[in-house]
Design an enzyme around this catalytic site. Sequence first.
Site, PDB file in Angstrom:
ATOM      1  CE  LYS A 125      -0.822   1.976   6.705  1.00 58.34           C
ATOM      2  NZ  LYS A 125      -2.008   2.187   6.664  1.00 58.34           N
ATOM      3  NE  ARG A 171     -10.602  11.416   5.772  1.00 57.98           N
ATOM      4  CZ  ARG A 171     -10.324  10.093   5.532  1.00 57.98           C
ATOM      5  NH1 ARG A 171     -11.315   9.672   4.604  1.00 57.98           N
ATOM      6  NH2 ARG A 171      -9.276   9.349   5.497  1.00 57.98           N
ATOM      7  CD  GLU A 208      -9.310  -2.070   4.341  1.00 57.20           C
ATOM      8  OE1 GLU A 208      -8.879  -1.816   5.638  1.00 57.20           O
ATOM      9  OE2 GLU A 208      -9.670  -1.194   3.786  1.00 57.20           O
ATOM     10  CG  HIS A 244     -13.467   2.399   3.862  1.00 58.47           C
ATOM     11  ND1 HIS A 244     -14.286   3.393   4.446  1.00 58.47           N
ATOM     12  CD2 HIS A 244     -12.404   2.602   4.070  1.00 58.47           C
ATOM     13  CE1 HIS A 244     -13.558   4.102   5.224  1.00 58.47           C
ATOM     14  NE2 HIS A 244     -12.303   3.666   5.010  1.00 58.47           N
ATOM     15  NE  ARG A 252      -6.109   1.301   0.150  1.00 62.82           N
ATOM     16  CZ  ARG A 252      -6.206   2.617   0.800  1.00 62.82           C
ATOM     17  NH1 ARG A 252      -5.205   2.897   1.625  1.00 62.82           N
ATOM     18  NH2 ARG A 252      -7.494   3.218   1.253  1.00 62.82           N
ATOM     19  CB  ILE A 300     -14.237   3.334  15.934  1.00 62.74           C
ATOM     20  CG1 ILE A 300     -13.175   4.433  16.003  1.00 62.74           C
ATOM     21  CG2 ILE A 300     -15.454   3.575  16.579  1.00 62.74           C
ATOM     22  CD1 ILE A 300     -13.752   5.742  15.058  1.00 62.74           C
ATOM     23  CG  ASN A 321      -1.896   1.155   1.116  1.00 66.69           C
ATOM     24  OD1 ASN A 321      -1.806   2.163   0.401  1.00 66.69           O
ATOM     25  ND2 ASN A 321      -2.689   0.973   2.172  1.00 66.69           N
ATOM     26  N   GLY A 366     -13.203   3.463  11.010  1.00 65.32           N
ATOM     27  CA  GLY A 366     -11.892   3.433  11.531  1.00 65.32           C
ATOM     28  C   GLY A 366     -11.566   5.366  11.600  1.00 65.32           C
ATOM     29  N   GLY A 418     -10.892   6.909   8.620  1.00 69.43           N
ATOM     30  CA  GLY A 418     -11.693   7.035   7.916  1.00 69.43           C
ATOM     31  C   GLY A 418     -13.043   6.157   8.059  1.00 69.43           C
TER      32      GLY A 418
END
Length: 397
Positions: free
Chosen positions: A17, A240, A383, A179, A90, A330, A10, A209, A211
Amino acid sequence: MSNSLVLVINSGSSSLKFALIDTVSGESTLSGLGECFGLPEANVSWKINGEKQEYKLDDSGNHHQQAVNRIVALLEELGIKQDIVAVGHRVVHGGEKFTKTVKIDEAVVQEIENLSDLAPLHNPAHAIGMRVAMKAFPTLAQYAVFDTAFHQTMPAKAYIGAISQKLYKEYGIRRYGFHGTSHYFVSREAAKMINKPIDESSFISVHLGNGASVCAIKNGKSVDTSMGFTPLSGLMMGTRCGDLDPSIIEFMLKKGWSPEEVFKELNSKSGLLGVSGLTSDCRGIIEAMENGHEGATLAFDIFTYRVSKYIGSYMVALDKLDGIIFTAGIGENSQPIRSKILENLKIFGYLEDEEANAAARFGNRGIITKPNTPVAMVIPTNEEWVIAKESMALLHA
Ligand code: ADP
């Protein structure tokens, strides 16, 4: 010797990552992160047997290349490079061009770069990551897996904005959604959990998360989602703002803010951070709320209220609902957030099973509503696993 390892990359603008996924066991056997690219402190780090190792990148530039070269060297040192059969990348934005995972060649990288207008922070960085990985692993097949692809099944009424069609045709302004790999994964796992075929099940998937987005999934296909043209819209997020009256932007510009300042404010200083004035981290919000912090309490209330409103509105997109799925940092861990959302949804009959809700944390999945009431469940997302599986499937296609 294993031949089931896929390297998942990613690549971001200042970070990269990586994770090595065993597509048979589903386990991540090695993962790490290159960060601070372009800065003197650029480095790449990884964990082996729980112990973090860090390698400093030099200041000769091209930190993406340096990081990937170090990862290749690491894989050689560990004696596992030869076991890797594919590389999966990704990609945030596939526009309307990419509706599924594709094998990467230079023409595909170019197409991904051409979509940079739609994802200026992400797609150029993905292209860099792909080119350096193609150099580093010249004999391996490489694949691009798109966050947007899963949402390409949305009907026009969900993705066309209530604006002149000219804007869609000339600029591609529409809802794309993000997502996608997460919503795809958790909906498949949810169908297994309730013993139903995915093409006969409908879910509302709630990815919370840093996002955050909600997705209505009908018979396994995305039919609506809360992120739109960019990942800024929809839910309130860590930093955001989510949905906002567009006139506010003109208002701020007239007040003397530059477009960049407005963009930064709405992307990086809003959401949980902006409202609480404290932190973008949900754990910090909940702790402060428990200590009576007003801003944190308001942030919690707005966050949970907005998620609940989206869930309620997405009932309209479905003929029936087999479950609400909570996922990501979350969604997978925060009992109070889930509890409040279910309370907000009581008009639909949702009734929290407090014990089950408390138990579904830290990687534990489960149904968190009482028996014989509408189902809500927690399913940890993965993911990287989707990216690895999709790559493997195409490799053997
Ligand atoms: P990203 O979008 O960066 O991948 P994650 O899915 O890792 O984000 O989610 C990060 C969020 O998850 C943060 O707000 C963090 O506070 C929250 N989170 C992680 N663990 C917990 C927990 N135990 N309780 C509440 N929130 C948590």
